[in-house]
Design a protein around this motif. Sequence first.
Motif, short mmCIF file in Angstrom:
data_model
loop_
_atom_site.label_atom_id
_atom_site.label_comp_id
_atom_site.label_asym_id
_atom_site.label_seq_id
_atom_site.Cartn_x
_atom_site.Cartn_y
_atom_site.Cartn_z
N HIS A 278 0.95 -1.31 -0.12
CA HIS A 278 -0.12 -0.04 0.06
C HIS A 278 0.87 1.29 -0.10
O HIS A 278 2.17 1.21 0.17
N GLN B 274 1.10 5.59 1.39
CA GLN B 274 0.49 6.52 2.29
C GLN B 274 0.83 7.71 1.90
O GLN B 274 2.18 8.14 1.59
N HIS C 5 -14.70 4.27 3.11
CA HIS C 5 -13.31 4.84 2.51
C HIS C 5 -13.01 6.06 2.79
O HIS C 5 -12.37 6.74 2.20
N LYS D 15 -9.45 6.35 1.51
CA LYS D 15 -8.66 5.04 0.96
C LYS D 15 -9.05 5.15 -0.47
O LYS D 15 -10.33 4.91 -0.69
N PRO E 275 -4.12 -0.39 -2.23
CA PRO E 275 -4.88 1.02 -1.52
C PRO E 275 -3.81 2.23 -1.35
O PRO E 275 -2.85 1.81 -1.16
N TYR F 259 -3.79 5.32 0.67
CA TYR F 259 -4.49 6.07 1.85
C TYR F 259 -3.79 7.43 1.92
O TYR F 259 -2.50 7.81 1.87
N ILE G 227 -7.54 2.68 8.20
CA ILE G 227 -6.52 1.76 7.83
C ILE G 227 -6.05 0.59 8.54
O ILE G 227 -5.59 -0.39 8.00
#
Length: 488
Positions: free
Chosen positions: A206, A208, A280, A316, A328, A330, A479
């Motif tokens: 993922h 961030q 989300h 998300k 994903p 974030y 998350i």
Amino acid sequence: MPDKSATLILFGATGDLAHRMVFPSLYHLQCDGLLPRPFHILASGRTEMDDAAFRATIAEALKTYAAAELFDDARVAAFLDTVIYCPVAAGDDAQFAALAERAKALGDGPVAVYLSTPPSLFAPTAEGLAKAGLVAPTTRIAMEKPIGKDLASSREVNDAVGALFHEEQIFRVDHYLGKETVQNLMALRFGNRLFEPLWNSSAIDHVQITVAETVGLEGRVSYYDGVGALKDMVQNHMLQILSIIAMEPPARMDSTSVRDEKVKALRSLRPMNADTVHTHSVRGQYRDGAVKGKLVAGYAEELGKPSDTETFVALKAHLDNWRWTGVPFYLRTGKAMPNRQSEILIQFKPVTHSIFRRNGYHKPLEPNQLIIRLQPDENIRLCIMAKQPGLDRDGVKLQEVGLDVSLAHAFEGERRRIAYERLLLDLIEGDTTLFVRRDEVEAQWTWIDSIAAGWRASGQKVVQYAAGTWGPSAGIALIERDGASWYD
């Protein structure tokens, strides 16, 4: 390379942004010999004053905001000689005519126009310039974000300005694109063989992106309330960062190739609806608390009335394409948070099998992380597993260590540039690579509008968080439901 603009017309020249960023950046560029010669700055605002009075305000601003190593009286005097002032109010044809007269007296070369004004004045200012005869095929116009407040209003602004200027003459400013570390994202990805083969769903778990601010409203009440974090930060800064992380490799480093790939990534964002916004997205608003030991009043208290405007948002996001399927992204941004930082985390997947498991030693391996800090300290950190020193009689023991590249240390002795220095120089030279194209803006608004519409349809309200914390608990849960944690 297009001809350089020898005259810059700056609207909103009496404002805070002009004094903190634009004029100090132009001063630095002149000190470095990067501006054309001759070069003139035709400053404009609604306040009536003469050249001398306006120059005095710029001299004071330079004392505070110019780089100390470049500041001296002779340089300041030479810079102020390039500045003249002409008051203009939107819709006042006589004042625009006076501005045009002064501009034409400075020379007949290409003119660059910078609109450091509210978006509502973009179209009227462009129309005033056209009526005064200041719009030509060589004229460039720069507009500060935001471009509209949704997709429909964005199209209205772009249509109005686009009726007078071709797309290649329009420079939509997102100052994050001028930051060295944001530009380093492309250098990191496309200048190193190490990362690009792993920059996809097969290796990355993922991503961030965090943009945290310690400040609250800070005098932006009239602008911020009713806009909120989603439109103020996510729509522009954060989605531009996302597009650079997610885009396919451009064929070459030019404005068309780079922006073509960015817009493809933005168009891949999966829209949200009234159902998915609950799982989300999180909306938050800070209440009273303390930031770095200083008491902070809550948003509603500072505003003076109740409000449903979000000062925090966590999202998300998914990109529906081959490279990023199942990964994903974030996104988190907020005001009145513990630290001011802009950071990107690339979380890699764990190794598929650990060979370091024998004699009862079963400590799991930490997956690799790449942390790119944009501000306040520009830094790139790669977390890897390394062997702990020892004789390993009970099995090889590994520990996570960081490989750090501090850009300030690596390029010690080189002055760190204000983002506006790069953007203003590119405007003057006619390079649109680090500016936002119309289709990018519209792709960004399309996704943001889907979230805003989902919030309205579902009645999703803001949840409170104490000033000086990392947002509401729902933002953490967003998350952690996926087995991950925010990198703070």
